[in-house]
Scaffold this active site. Structure first.
Site, short mmCIF file in Angstrom:
data_model
loop_
_atom_site.label_atom_id
_atom_site.label_comp_id
_atom_site.label_asym_id
_atom_site.label_seq_id
_atom_site.Cartn_x
_atom_site.Cartn_y
_atom_site.Cartn_z
N ARG A 1 0.88 -1.18 0.00
CA ARG A 1 0.00 0.00 0.00
C ARG A 1 0.91 1.22 0.00
O ARG A 1 2.12 1.12 0.11
CB ARG A 1 -1.01 -0.01 1.15
CG ARG A 1 -0.64 -0.58 2.46
CD ARG A 1 0.50 0.11 3.15
NE ARG A 1 0.24 1.53 3.36
CZ ARG A 1 1.17 2.44 3.58
NH1 ARG A 1 2.46 2.11 3.62
NH2 ARG A 1 0.87 3.70 3.74
N GLY A 2 0.29 2.40 -0.10
CA GLY A 2 1.07 3.63 -0.25
C GLY A 2 1.15 3.94 -1.73
O GLY A 2 1.42 3.04 -2.55
N ALA A 3 0.89 5.21 -2.08
CA ALA A 3 0.71 5.56 -3.49
C ALA A 3 1.86 5.12 -4.41
O ALA A 3 1.63 4.40 -5.39
CB ALA A 3 0.44 7.07 -3.60
N ARG B 1 -7.47 -0.07 -6.71
CA ARG B 1 -7.67 1.05 -5.76
C ARG B 1 -7.85 2.33 -6.59
O ARG B 1 -7.05 2.60 -7.47
CB ARG B 1 -6.49 1.17 -4.80
CG ARG B 1 -6.31 -0.09 -3.92
CD ARG B 1 -5.40 0.17 -2.75
NE ARG B 1 -6.04 0.98 -1.73
CZ ARG B 1 -5.39 1.52 -0.70
NH1 ARG B 1 -4.09 1.33 -0.55
NH2 ARG B 1 -6.03 2.25 0.20
N GLN C 1 -1.95 2.44 9.88
CA GLN C 1 -0.66 2.55 9.17
C GLN C 1 0.37 3.32 10.02
O GLN C 1 1.56 3.12 9.87
CB GLN C 1 -0.85 3.29 7.83
CG GLN C 1 -1.60 2.50 6.78
CD GLN C 1 -3.09 2.78 6.79
OE1 GLN C 1 -3.66 3.16 7.81
NE2 GLN C 1 -3.73 2.59 5.65
N ASP D 1 -1.68 11.06 -1.96
CA ASP D 1 -2.09 10.05 -2.95
C ASP D 1 -2.42 10.67 -4.29
O ASP D 1 -2.38 10.01 -5.33
CB ASP D 1 -3.30 9.27 -2.43
CG ASP D 1 -2.86 8.35 -1.31
OD1 ASP D 1 -2.79 8.82 -0.16
OD2 ASP D 1 -2.53 7.19 -1.59
N ASN E 1 -5.19 12.57 0.65
CA ASN E 1 -4.30 11.72 1.45
C ASN E 1 -5.16 10.95 2.45
O ASN E 1 -6.39 11.11 2.48
CB ASN E 1 -3.23 12.57 2.15
CG ASN E 1 -2.12 11.72 2.74
OD1 ASN E 1 -1.59 10.83 2.05
ND2 ASN E 1 -1.76 11.94 3.98
N LYS E 2 -4.53 10.14 3.27
CA LYS E 2 -5.23 9.26 4.20
C LYS E 2 -6.29 10.01 5.01
O LYS E 2 -6.05 11.14 5.44
CB LYS E 2 -4.18 8.64 5.14
CG LYS E 2 -4.70 7.69 6.18
CD LYS E 2 -5.60 6.60 5.63
CE LYS E 2 -4.96 5.80 4.53
NZ LYS E 2 -5.94 4.95 3.79
O1 MRU Z 1 -4.46 3.25 2.23
P1 MRU Z 1 -2.98 3.48 2.11
O2 MRU Z 1 -2.22 2.89 3.25
O3 MRU Z 1 -2.46 3.05 0.77
O4 MRU Z 1 -2.83 5.06 2.19
C1 MRU Z 1 -1.54 5.61 2.11
C2 MRU Z 1 -1.50 7.06 2.31
O5 MRU Z 1 -2.51 7.74 2.43
C3 MRU Z 1 -0.14 7.70 2.27
O6 MRU Z 1 -0.08 8.80 3.12
C4 MRU Z 1 0.13 8.16 0.84
O7 MRU Z 1 -0.02 7.09 -0.05
C5 MRU Z 1 1.46 8.77 0.67
S1 MRU Z 1 2.67 7.54 0.39
C6 MRU Z 1 4.19 8.15 0.06
#
Ligand code: MRU
Length: 358
Positions: free
Chosen positions: A63-65, A106, A211, A252, A262-263
């Site tokens: 996970r993470g963009a 996603r 996270q 994201d 973002n999250k």
């Molecule tokens: O649902 P996730 O864990 O994929 O969400 C991740 C985030 O929101 C991060 O802050 C974002 O992807 C930045 S990653 C460098």
């Protein structure tokens, strides 16, 4: 499942000299850290089929963009290698099926579409089956290498603004574990720490998937950076007590207007930062910018209600209760002090600085 072999990691988890490699290509397989097992176990999974990479993205194993973008690019390479197509038209047909499946995993992080579109345009620029297969892998490998170089540049750009003895709050995980390695928001903190600046990091838990506690606290501790965990609900209290000097989060998706996806919870942190005059920074690579969508066009992922309803087998809310579980929110540009990228730090008004630099 035979195509998903569990690797093992032995020895000390804490090894500052060894970077956490979130997603890699090894021996024609995609190797990923299983982030659902952290912080308890550092387990590596190997994938041979793009369908399993897609499921891994959906299940948040990766996970993470930026990390899901690279994982999807490697997934396309698996699709190319395993295709039995004899003509380039047939191969492109197989690749389009893989592209659609991976892209459906996603919806919010734009890096996924960015990486997949790049791979497809490389594929469609060739006419020979073997050339297509080779160039997809090469392109995915380059993306992975570029991700690390980009994060390091971005980290250095951001580290310049961090003073000695600062306490910096971050939300979710925008670190090594959200990229190939090194991270964006946490890359800035790592670079500042490596420069010898004394920093303390406050990580929010980041409910409901945690996270912050499972991943950010784990990785900062792994890299020997001072980190303390707080509940999401304590952000306002700490800010009101003057305990936070700065906020840095990842992203994201960033629009041409400077709206940052973002999250979930990021918007609350940004609004509280404004209320308490605390600089609020976003750190993200250029691959996170989406210059074509408008704010009401972006799909905010809604995740399974069980993320709120259950902790393991324990029920946390009455059975059958209605649940709304958005995974992301939007922070408007007026709450953002600066956007740190590999090209430098974008300052408001973002409509102008983004148009000029991105
Ligand atoms: O649902 P996730 O864990 O994929 O969400 C991740 C985030 O929101 C991060 O802050 C974002 O992807 C930045 S990653 C460098």
């Amino acid at each position: 499942m035979p195509h998903m072999k569990k690797g093992k990691i032995t020895g000390e988890l804490k090894n500052k000299s060894k970077d956490l490699m979130t997603v890699e290509w090894k021996n024609n397989q995609v190797v990923m850290i299983d982030q659902t097992k952290l912080p308890g176990k550092l387990v590596f999974l190997r994938y041979k089929k793009y369908e399993d990479v897609a499921r891994a993205i959906e299940r948040l194993i990766v996970r993470g963009a930026p990390a899901i973008g690279i994982a999807a690019a490697f997934g396309m390479s698996l699709a190319a290698i395993s295709s039995k197509a004899k003509t380039h038209t047939a191969l492109l047909r197989d690749l389009k099926i893989a592209y659609d499946r991976l892209r459906s995993t996603r919806p919010t992080a734009v890096n996924l579409a960015w990486a997949l579109d790049k791979i497809m345009s490389v594929a469609t620029s060739k006419t020979n089956v073997e050339d297509i297969k080779k160039s997809i892998l090469l392109s995915a490998l380059n993306m992975a290498t570029d991700d690390i170089t980009t994060n390091k540049k971005l980290g250095l750009n951001g580290a310049g603004i961090i003073g000695n003895d600062e306490v910096i709050l971050t939300h979710c995980n925008a670190g090594s574990l959200a990229t190939v390695t090194y991270g964006t928001a946490l890359g800035v903190l790592r670079a500042a720490n490596d420069m010898g600046k004394k920093i303390q990091v406050i990580a929010t838990e980041t409910r409901p998937v945690m996270q912050g506690s499972r991943l950010t606290a784990f990785e900062l501790d792994y890299y020997n950076i001072d980190v303390s965990l707080i509940p999401d609900t304590a952000v306002g209290y700490l800010m009101s007590k003057g305990k936070i000097n700065r906020v840095i989060v990842g992203a994201d998706r960033i629009l041409k207007t400077g709206h940052v996806y973002n999250k979930i919870g990021t918007y609350q942190v940004a609004a509280l930062s404004k209320r308490h005059n605390i600089p609020f920074y976003v750190a993200a690579p250029l691959s996170t910018f989406d210059l074509s969508s408008n704010v009401n066009e972006v799909v905010i992922e809604e995740r399974n209600k069980n993320e709120l309803m259950k902790m393991g087998n324990k029920l946390l809310a009455p059975k059958g209760i209605k649940v709304f579980n958005p995974a992301f929110d939007v922070t408007p540009p007026e709450l953002i002090t600066g956007i740190i990228t590999e090209k430098g730090i974008l300052m408001p008004p973002y409509e102008e600085s983004i148009a000029k630099n991105i």
